[in-house]
Design a protein around this motif. Structure first.
Motif, PDB file in Angstrom:
ATOM      1  N   MET A   1      26.299  47.495  23.928  1.00 14.85           N
ATOM      2  CA  MET A   1      27.756  47.498  24.052  1.00 14.85           C
ATOM      3  C   MET A   1      28.245  48.425  25.157  1.00 14.85           C
ATOM      4  O   MET A   1      29.414  48.376  25.541  1.00 14.85           O
ATOM      5  CB  MET A   1      28.399  47.909  22.729  1.00 14.85           C
ATOM      6  CG  MET A   1      28.116  49.334  22.301  1.00 14.85           C
ATOM      7  SD  MET A   1      29.130  49.782  20.872  1.00 14.85           S
ATOM      8  CE  MET A   1      28.514  51.418  20.518  1.00 14.85           C
ATOM      9  N   TRP A   2      27.364  49.314  25.647  1.00 18.08           N
ATOM     10  CA  TRP A   2      27.810  50.262  26.682  1.00 18.08           C
ATOM     11  C   TRP A   2      26.627  50.740  27.485  1.00 18.08           C
ATOM     12  O   TRP A   2      25.620  51.196  26.928  1.00 18.08           O
ATOM     13  CB  TRP A   2      28.507  51.464  26.029  1.00 18.08           C
ATOM     14  CG  TRP A   2      29.064  52.483  26.980  1.00 18.08           C
ATOM     15  CD1 TRP A   2      29.668  52.259  28.173  1.00 18.08           C
ATOM     16  CD2 TRP A   2      29.065  53.910  26.791  1.00 18.08           C
ATOM     17  NE1 TRP A   2      30.058  53.440  28.751  1.00 18.08           N
ATOM     18  CE2 TRP A   2      29.709  54.472  27.913  1.00 18.08           C
ATOM     19  CE3 TRP A   2      28.608  54.750  25.783  1.00 18.08           C
ATOM     20  CZ2 TRP A   2      29.872  55.846  28.065  1.00 18.08           C
ATOM     21  CZ3 TRP A   2      28.778  56.111  25.920  1.00 18.08           C
ATOM     22  CH2 TRP A   2      29.412  56.669  27.042  1.00 18.08           C
ATOM     23  N   VAL A   3      26.736  50.609  28.795  1.00 17.04           N
ATOM     24  CA  VAL A   3      25.787  51.196  29.730  1.00 17.04           C
ATOM     25  C   VAL A   3      26.587  52.220  30.526  1.00 17.04           C
ATOM     26  O   VAL A   3      27.397  51.837  31.383  1.00 17.04           O
ATOM     27  CB  VAL A   3      25.156  50.143  30.663  1.00 17.04           C
ATOM     28  CG1 VAL A   3      24.107  50.790  31.555  1.00 17.04           C
ATOM     29  CG2 VAL A   3      24.547  49.016  29.853  1.00 17.04           C
ATOM     30  N   PRO A   4      26.446  53.510  30.222  1.00 15.40           N
ATOM     31  CA  PRO A   4      27.311  54.534  30.832  1.00 15.40           C
ATOM     32  C   PRO A   4      27.363  54.432  32.353  1.00 15.40           C
ATOM     33  O   PRO A   4      26.337  54.318  33.025  1.00 15.40           O
ATOM     34  CB  PRO A   4      26.674  55.844  30.381  1.00 15.40           C
ATOM     35  CG  PRO A   4      26.015  55.505  29.081  1.00 15.40           C
ATOM     36  CD  PRO A   4      25.492  54.107  29.275  1.00 15.40           C
ATOM     37  N   GLY A   5      28.599  54.450  32.884  1.00 12.03           N
ATOM     38  CA  GLY A   5      28.791  54.393  34.319  1.00 12.03           C
ATOM     39  C   GLY A   5      28.647  53.013  34.903  1.00 12.03           C
ATOM     40  O   GLY A   5      28.897  52.808  36.093  1.00 12.03           O
ATOM     41  N   VAL A   6      28.261  52.029  34.068  1.00  9.53           N
ATOM     42  CA  VAL A   6      28.006  50.670  34.561  1.00  9.53           C
ATOM     43  C   VAL A   6      29.030  49.698  33.985  1.00  9.53           C
ATOM     44  O   VAL A   6      29.786  49.054  34.707  1.00  9.53           O
ATOM     45  CB  VAL A   6      26.569  50.232  34.230  1.00  9.53           C
ATOM     46  CG1 VAL A   6      26.319  48.795  34.688  1.00  9.53           C
ATOM     47  CG2 VAL A   6      25.563  51.175  34.878  1.00  9.53           C
ATOM     48  N   CYS A   7      29.056  49.557  32.659  1.00 11.50           N
ATOM     49  CA  CYS A   7      30.020  48.650  32.049  1.00 11.50           C
ATOM     50  C   CYS A   7      30.086  48.869  30.542  1.00 11.50           C
ATOM     51  O   CYS A   7      29.153  49.398  29.943  1.00 11.50           O
ATOM     52  CB  CYS A   7      29.678  47.180  32.346  1.00 11.50           C
ATOM     53  SG  CYS A   7      28.074  46.671  31.677  1.00 11.50           S
ATOM     54  N   ARG A   8      31.222  48.455  29.951  1.00 12.30           N
ATOM     55  CA  ARG A   8      31.384  48.389  28.499  1.00 12.30           C
ATOM     56  C   ARG A   8      31.434  46.921  28.103  1.00 12.30           C
ATOM     57  O   ARG A   8      32.061  46.098  28.784  1.00 12.30           O
ATOM     58  CB  ARG A   8      32.657  49.100  28.044  1.00 12.30           C
ATOM     59  CG  ARG A   8      32.587  50.606  28.133  1.00 12.30           C
ATOM     60  CD  ARG A   8      33.754  51.241  27.389  1.00 12.30           C
ATOM     61  NE  ARG A   8      35.028  50.896  28.004  1.00 12.30           N
ATOM     62  CZ  ARG A   8      35.686  51.709  28.848  1.00 12.30           C
ATOM     63  NH1 ARG A   8      35.167  52.885  29.172  1.00 12.30           N
ATOM     64  NH2 ARG A   8      36.835  51.327  29.369  1.00 12.30           N
ATOM     65  N   GLY A   9      30.799  46.580  26.978  1.00  7.21           N
ATOM     66  CA  GLY A   9      30.712  45.191  26.556  1.00  7.21           C
ATOM     67  C   GLY A   9      31.684  44.820  25.457  1.00  7.21           C
ATOM     68  O   GLY A   9      32.382  45.669  24.894  1.00  7.21           O
ATOM     69  N   LEU A  10      31.710  43.519  25.104  1.00  3.76           N
ATOM     70  CA  LEU A  10      32.591  43.014  24.060  1.00  3.76           C
ATOM     71  C   LEU A  10      32.188  43.535  22.687  1.00  3.76           C
ATOM     72  O   LEU A  10      33.013  43.552  21.767  1.00  3.76           O
ATOM     73  CB  LEU A  10      32.565  41.481  24.065  1.00  3.76           C
ATOM     74  CG  LEU A  10      33.101  40.806  25.337  1.00  3.76           C
ATOM     75  CD1 LEU A  10      32.937  39.299  25.236  1.00  3.76           C
ATOM     76  CD2 LEU A  10      34.565  41.168  25.554  1.00  3.76           C
ATOM     77  N   ALA A  11      30.932  43.949  22.547  1.00  4.14           N
ATOM     78  CA  ALA A  11      30.477  44.445  21.249  1.00  4.14           C
ATOM     79  C   ALA A  11      31.014  45.834  20.934  1.00  4.14           C
ATOM     80  O   ALA A  11      30.912  46.298  19.788  1.00  4.14           O
ATOM     81  CB  ALA A  11      28.944  44.480  21.212  1.00  4.14           C
ATOM     82  N   ALA A  12      31.590  46.507  21.924  1.00  2.60           N
ATOM     83  CA  ALA A  12      32.114  47.854  21.697  1.00  2.60           C
ATOM     84  C   ALA A  12      33.306  47.781  20.749  1.00  2.60           C
ATOM     85  O   ALA A  12      34.249  47.015  20.989  1.00  2.60           O
ATOM     86  CB  ALA A  12      32.540  48.482  23.009  1.00  2.60           C
ATOM     87  N   PRO A  13      33.301  48.570  19.665  1.00  2.00           N
ATOM     88  CA  PRO A  13      34.404  48.521  18.702  1.00  2.00           C
ATOM     89  C   PRO A  13      35.618  49.316  19.143  1.00  2.00           C
ATOM     90  O   PRO A  13      36.536  49.505  18.371  1.00  2.00           O
ATOM     91  CB  PRO A  13      33.785  49.143  17.448  1.00  2.00           C
ATOM     92  CG  PRO A  13      32.779  50.117  17.980  1.00  2.00           C
ATOM     93  CD  PRO A  13      32.232  49.469  19.243  1.00  2.00           C
ATOM     94  N   SER A  14      35.619  49.796  20.384  1.00  2.00           N
ATOM     95  CA  SER A  14      36.717  50.647  20.853  1.00  2.00           C
ATOM     96  C   SER A  14      37.763  49.825  21.585  1.00  2.00           C
ATOM     97  O   SER A  14      37.456  48.865  22.277  1.00  2.00           O
ATOM     98  CB  SER A  14      36.172  51.724  21.782  1.00  2.00           C
ATOM     99  OG  SER A  14      35.573  51.115  22.925  1.00  2.00           O
TER     100      SER A  14
END
Length: 478
Positions: A448-461
């Motif tokens: 859900m998150w690759v720091p500095g690269v991208c945040r994904g749809l699975a992120a609950p934030s």
């Protein structure tokens, strides 16, 4: 038992030894110099003053219990006490002598009112290299703790032996500089012979121990000291002086190379394990020039190039495209990558820091602060929504953190079906060598998150939710 020397001999030391560099300017052989009234203590006091004038800050004295290092301990305590941060002594766990020597050092240092740091090896080594590596790892830890530099008792004789040993091993000019090379290690006695130190130790009746290994022919240094050098001096009188002069010339040449590199735009990482240099610096010289520059560049990151490594680096300079890399002996690497509008070469030392990379699985509230070279820092305020280095997670949410794996895919608004993380790395020009230790955060097993690269749809934030716990991920050692 600690040994006390005999009464001092009549011969007096030569004033030409006050500084090792002045030795080249003496046209009169040492044996032909007229005697003078310089006492052993006056000579060493002057030597110490000259050596310390060019050194700032406190010193950690490396003292083994032998005559030369005990001379350093007592001389520093008498004439430069304020410069002493601590006395460090290392028991190699090789037998009774090693323990007795460390005990002597500790007792003498405490009697002089000095701080002592003593350590014993858990396992005794079996080679000179193992003993040296363990001892220096200890000394550098102590020096770092006191924010000081290490001072050793290496003498003019040690320099001669080291130059000869390196010549036997086929070292080039860089290696032949030996102990006279510019270093963060302070060597006050490098212009003094063992005999001159012995005269002072005997006259002061200072306690010391004779290391039985000094008389052994088991290791190369012992054979050079007791067999090869006497034979060469007999066959060719003045051989020792000639080799010392060669070492001085190599040291001067090495300093010139270092001064050249200082003006070439080199960048050393804060943890001193990586160094970056503009590619044009190496591309703009000949193959012979690269063979000179590459070992000096690698040394800035603590990487020692042997002959094979130097040849590989020279070939790599012009034979590979951006993004390529080579591995050197010991796990070090040289990579070529793009930095802004130009290419750079990056030398990276293998530190072992990323081995055993931790894997976390649990509540976001219990997220550990450190993962290998990375740090997760909890924020007090909500960051910008576009900051890919930050993420907000609901309290109590279950997450996992592990290193990136080549098959990882992440679903984003722009790629709802999923896209390989390696493609994001390529677009952002993340070096290939950095990717295996790049952290990935997962929810329910999905990235859900690759720091500095991208945040994904699975992120609950989602931005604007006050109940979120916000974290920022950053490299700890950059």
């Amino acid at each position: 038992m600690a040994r006390f020397g005999a009464a001092p001999v009549d011969a007096t030391p030569s004033p030409s030894l006050l500084c090792g560099r002045d030795r080249q300017q003496q046209e009169v052989p040492r044996d032909d110099l007229p005697p003078d009234d310089i006492a052993p203590g006056d000579l060493l006091h002057a030597v110490l003053d000259v050596a310390l004038q060019a050194v700032d800050g406190p010193l950690v004295l490396a003292v083994s219990g032998g005559r030369d290092s005990m001379a350093l301990l007592h001389a520093m305590a008498r004439w430069a006490r304020p410069r002493i941060a601590a006395v460090a002594t290392y028991d190699h766990a090789t037998g009774d002598y090693a323990t007795e020597a460390a005990s002597l050092v500790a007792a003498q240092a405490r009697r002089l009112g000095l701080t002592v740091v003593r350590e014993r090896a858990r396992v005794g080594g079996h080679s000179e290299e193992q003993w040296r590596d363990a001892r220096w790892a200890f000394l550098r830890r102590v020096a770092q703790g006191f924010r000081a530099r290490v001072a050793t008792a290496h003498t003019r004789d040690d320099q001669l032996e080291t130059v000869v040993m390196r010549a036997l091993r086929g070292s080039g000019a860089r290696g032949l500089a030996a102990l006279a090379a510019t270093s963060d290690v302070v060597r006050p006695w490098l212009g003094v012979s063992r005999q001159e130190l012995a005269r002072w130790v005997d006259s002061e009746r200072l306690p010391y121990l004779d290391d039985p290994m000094n008389a052994s022919l088991r290791f190369l240094r012992g054979r050079v000291r007791h067999e090869l050098l006497p034979a060469l001096e007999t066959a060719s009188p003045g051989f020792g002086e000639a080799m010392l002069a060669l070492g001085e010339q190599a040291a001067a040449w090495r300093r010139e190379v270092e001064q050249y590199l200082d003006g070439c735009g080199l960048v050393l990482a804060s943890d001193r394990t990586r160094v970056m240099v503009p590619a044009r610096i190496l591309e703009g010289t000949t193959a012979e020039g690269r063979a000179v520059l590459w070992p000096a560049i690698c040394a800035r990151a603590g990487v020692t190039l042997d002959a094979n490594g130097t040849r590989a680096a020279v070939r790599f300079t012009t034979a590979n495209r951006c993004g390529a890399h080579i591995r050197l002996a010991g796990g070090a690497t040289i990579a070529r990558r793009r930095d802004g509008r130009s290419d750079i070469f990056e030398v990276r030392r293998a530190t072992g820091r990323d081995s055993g990379w931790p894997v976390f699985s649990g509540s976001v509230d219990a997220l550990p602060p450190r993962f290998g070279r990375w740090r997760f820092r909890r924020l007090g305020v909500e960051p910008l929504a576009t900051d890919a280095w930050c993420i907000g997670l609901p309290a109590g949410a279950s997450v996992a953190v592990r290193p990136w794996q080549p098959g990882d895919r992440i679903r984003t608004a722009g790629a709802p079906a999923g896209r390989r993380v390696t493609r994001y790395f390529t677009e952002l020009r993340v070096p290939v060598l950095d990717r295996p230790t790049w952290p990935v955060m997962l929810a329910a097993g999905e990235p859900m998150w690759v720091p500095g690269v991208c945040r994904g749809l699975a992120a609950p934030s989602r931005p604007g939710r006050p109940e979120l716990i916000w974290y920022r991920c950053e490299r700890e050692f950059d």
